[in-house]
Design an enzyme around this catalytic site. Structure first.
Site, PDB file in Angstrom:
ATOM      1  N   GLU A   1      46.572 -56.449  11.005  1.00  0.00           N
ATOM      2  CA  GLU A   1      46.161 -56.869   9.676  1.00  0.00           C
ATOM      3  C   GLU A   1      45.126 -57.996   9.726  1.00  0.00           C
ATOM      4  O   GLU A   1      44.130 -57.956   9.031  1.00  0.00           O
ATOM      5  CB  GLU A   1      47.405 -57.325   8.896  1.00  0.00           C
ATOM      6  CG  GLU A   1      47.163 -57.644   7.445  1.00  0.00           C
ATOM      7  CD  GLU A   1      46.759 -56.434   6.605  1.00  0.00           C
ATOM      8  OE1 GLU A   1      46.960 -55.294   7.083  1.00  0.00           O
ATOM      9  OE2 GLU A   1      46.225 -56.631   5.506  1.00  0.00           O
ATOM     10  N   ASP A   2      45.396 -59.004  10.542  1.00  0.00           N
ATOM     11  CA  ASP A   2      44.589 -60.220  10.464  1.00  0.00           C
ATOM     12  C   ASP A   2      43.534 -60.366  11.558  1.00  0.00           C
ATOM     13  O   ASP A   2      42.701 -61.255  11.487  1.00  0.00           O
ATOM     14  CB  ASP A   2      45.499 -61.461  10.521  1.00  0.00           C
ATOM     15  CG  ASP A   2      46.431 -61.527   9.332  1.00  0.00           C
ATOM     16  OD1 ASP A   2      46.122 -60.842   8.334  1.00  0.00           O
ATOM     17  OD2 ASP A   2      47.440 -62.235   9.401  1.00  0.00           O
TER      18      ASP A   2
END
Ligand code: MN
Length: 724
Positions: free
Chosen positions: A80-81
């Site tokens: 996700e990051d």
């Protein structure tokens, strides 16, 4: 603020607590990988981001999950990051771990939007993830728990949004999976962030009353222990104060004040065998007076989340009511850890030993459902189970949602049995079809070949399966009726312009028109006309493009003086209620009495036979039971704002001046009071009824919140349909 990074050794220690020979190398690799991937990232609190990942992994350890799950805890935000892909994770850490991380990422991206369609879709994604690999959801729960623990550094708005989602989805989920400690902590944190004033009030009350309670806890625990020892049962007796959220929900449910919630304290008695559980129950009952109707045997009939225990409530020697739970150490482990107790590192791969059938059922049944509201209802029904167990005459055990009827039971056995049900016997006696089944009932279904379900059944069935099957049946039937009605109307209008429907149909022209309107076949067009969603003159006009004015001519024919009066009345009705109905101009509109939606509520229109469109709140159970083909989209007309009358009842302590405080709260929210009345009940409570003029749902919500904040107020309810 500088906070140091949690060392990897902390994780090693935690894993080694329950794992005999953990693969520490892969843990260290994952730790270093995460460290690098999230380098420089900080959380809103100023803490290095990596700490969130380690804390999540530590929570996964608390669930005693396998190493791939712990590793996934460390890596759960890396897709996700950071610029990590599933593929690269798979190459580095293997397929298994990559799959879990990918699953968690997908769940993280799911926004539990307030719009029903999107929310339903989100639920579906979560259920599919669960059905595929339960570890995904367990890691996600750990992630969410840590986020909830560290919510304070976020803005009020974000905090509320996350807490609300947690309350509505993740806490019930933890409960359904039987992980009690996560569920309780999530619920307490939700209360803290959603109703801080209540949370702090309860904490203060608990603290104030604590010294006395400590003594009482010890005294009573010792007393129970001694009685058991005297009878030769060795047991461990634990006294505990209940969770704040469970105290609050009890206060809310029974509208009690803090002082009135007697069983703030509970006792847990751990014994060595099932037999000793029942013995203990007997000993406790012969020494303390039991409250009738409070004994629950979850050993013989476990809860759907596998919870097993005996419950009873007795009067202690000090005269207070206390709840006692009796169970073995194994049962206690399952009560605390739920599904996680079955998913241990040692069990490795596939076998779960845990009933996830309900997840698979939901994933499958959702295909039947066009109405997202209903799907959400089924999911919520599954997440908040209070099931009832009944038997067939042969002694087979079936689990049904609480309040199930013989019809629900019949559909559980087979769709055809359901359709053909004409009667039922419960424990040998004939009962009405809407009879509510109780635990332990023996149910016999009486069928008749060729019998068909009745629309009436939808009023009382509670299981998703029964509802779907009945509706599917009625839908087919109703559709056939609408098709024949619609084709009659169209044929009649076509005759007015000397055309034959049969001929046009043969030439394929009807099909072309249908397709131009986004419908698949002729029958769909007839059905739409039959339902009143498409106007027949409009279709006729399309069939005669060369002759302009046909639509007008046809409409004119019907535009008698009476018709015009009707159209004016229809317009006035829409203006009065402030609703826009898509695509229809000459339709009467009124609010449903069952739910009385306010501007701002999500709404849906329902085409009634001969009475125009009724506006329901989209969660209204009446509308959920109605034929979805008759739904029609409607919107609030924001240009027309009319104050709406609503009635609310505020239950409060009977205190001096409390009415004045309430009226001040109401008027300072800019709300007009039409009337007010106050009654006192013998139990020292005041029931205050107000009739108010509000502009929309938001204003009413704001008022509810400020009323609930007033000291002494127990609850605030809106009354709809003139009854309560
Ligand atoms: Mn996270």
């Amino acid at each position: 603020m500088t906070v140091s990074i949690i060392p990897v050794t902390t994780l090693f220690e935690e894993v080694s607590r329950y794992h005999p020979n953990p693969d520490l190398k892969i843990l260290e690799e994952a730790y270093n990988f995460a460290l690098k991937a999230h380098d420089g990232q900080v959380r809103a609190s100023g803490e290095p981001y990596i700490n969130h990942l380690i804390e999540t992994a530590l929570l996964v350890c608390k669930l005693k999950l396998d190493i791939p799950s712990v590793v996934a805890g460390l890596l759960h935000d890396s897709i996700e990051d950071c610029n990590t892909t599933k593929k690269s994770l798979s190459e580095k850490f293997g397929e298994d771990i990559a799959e879990i991380v990918d699953g968690v990422t997908k769940l993280t991206r799911v926004q539990f939007d307030s719009r029903e369609e999107k929310q339903a879709e989100s639920f579906r994604k979560m259920l599919i993830a669960m059905a595929k690999d339960i570890r995904v959801v367990l890691v996600k729960l750990c992630d969410r728990l840590h986020n909830m623990r560290t919510l304070s550094s976020l803005s009020e708005e974000k905090r509320r949004a996350i807490a609300l989602e947690t309350k509505e989805i993740y806490a019930p989920l933890a409960n359904r999976l039987g992980i009690h400690w996560i569920k309780s902590e999530l619920e307490d944190l939700c209360l803290l962030h959603l109703r801080p004033e209540i949370y702090h009030h309860l904490v203060a009350e608990l603290e104030r009353t604590n010294p006395d309670r400590e003594i009482f806890l010890k005294e009573t625990a010792d007393e129970i222990q001694k009685k058991l020892e005297d009878s030769g049962v060795s047991a461990q007796v634990l006294g505990r104060v209940k969770h704040i959220s469970s105290i609050f929900s009890k206060m809310e449910k029974d509208s009690l004040s803090f002082e009135e919630v007697m069983d703030v304290i509970g006792f847990r008695v751990l014994v060595s065998s099932v037999r000793a559980c029942y013995e203990t129950l007997g000993i406790i009952h012969s020494n303390f007076k039991p409250i009738p109707g409070r004994v629950k045997d979850y050993i013989a009939m476990p809860k759907p989340n596998m919870y097993q225990s005996l419950h009873t409530t007795v009067i202690s020697s000090r005269g207070a009511r206390v709840e006692v739970q009796i169970r073995t150490a194994d049962m206690n482990r399952i009560a605390e850890e739920g599904i996680a107790a079955h998913w241990r590192y040692k069990e490795g791969g596939s076998s779960l030993g845990f009933d996830l059938g309900w997840v698979k059922d939901l994933v499958e049944t959702q295909a039947y459902l066009k109405n997202p509201d209903e799907f959400i209802q089924s999911v919520k029904g599954e997440l908040f189970p209070e099931d009832v167990f009944v038997f067939t005459p042969k002694g087979d055990l079936f689990r049904l949602p609480s309040n199930s009827t013989p019809i629900d039971f019949a559909y559980t056995i087979h769709t055809d049995v359901g359709h053909q049900t004409i009667g039922a016997r419960v424990n040998g006696s004939i009962v009405p079809l809407e009879h509510r089944l109780s635990n332990g009932d023996t149910v016999q279904i009486i069928t008749q070949r060729g019998h068909v379900p009745s629309k009436d059944w939808l009023r009382f069935v509670v299981s998703g399966k029964a509802r779907q099957r009945i509706r599917a049946f009625l839908k087919t039937e109703e559709q056939a009726r609408s098709i024949s009605l619609g084709s009659d109307i169209l044929a009649k209008d076509l005759r007015k312009v000397k055309l034959s429907l049969k001929k046009l149909e043969k030439e394929g022209k009807i099909k072309t028109i249908a397709e131009s309107m986004g419908l698949k076949a002729e029958a769909d067009l007839y059905a739409a006309i039959g339902y009143g969603k498409v106007s027949s003159p409009k279709v006729v006009a399309k069939l005669l493009p060369s002759e302009p004015g046909v639509e007008q001519k046809l409409t004119e024919v019907e535009s008698s003086p009476l018709q015009r009066i009707f159209q004016r009345a229809a317009k006035a009705s829409r203006d009065r209620v402030g609703i826009k109905v898509s695509g229809l101009d000459d339709v009467l509109v009124r609010f449903a009495k069952c739910c009385e939606p306010l501007p701002g509520d999500r709404i849906v229109g329902f085409i009634t036979r001969g009475r125009g469109v009724t506006i329901h709140a989209s969660h209204c159970s009446e509308i959920l039971n109605a034929d979805p083909l008759r739904y029609i989209p409607v919107q609030w007309d924001s240009e027309i704002a009319r104050p709406r009358r609503v009635s609310i009842v505020v239950t409060s302590q009977d205190q001096l001046g409390i009415l004045a405080k309430m009226t001040t709260a109401i008027t300072s929210n800019g709300i007009n009071i039409v009337s007010a009345s106050m009654k006192t009940s013998p139990s020292g409570k005041a029931v205050n009824q107000f009739e108010l003029e509000v502009s929309d749902a938001k204003q009413l919500d704001g008022l509810k919140r400020s009323l609930e904040l007033l000291p002494g107020v127990i609850k605030v309810d809106r009354i709809v349909g003139g009854e309560k």
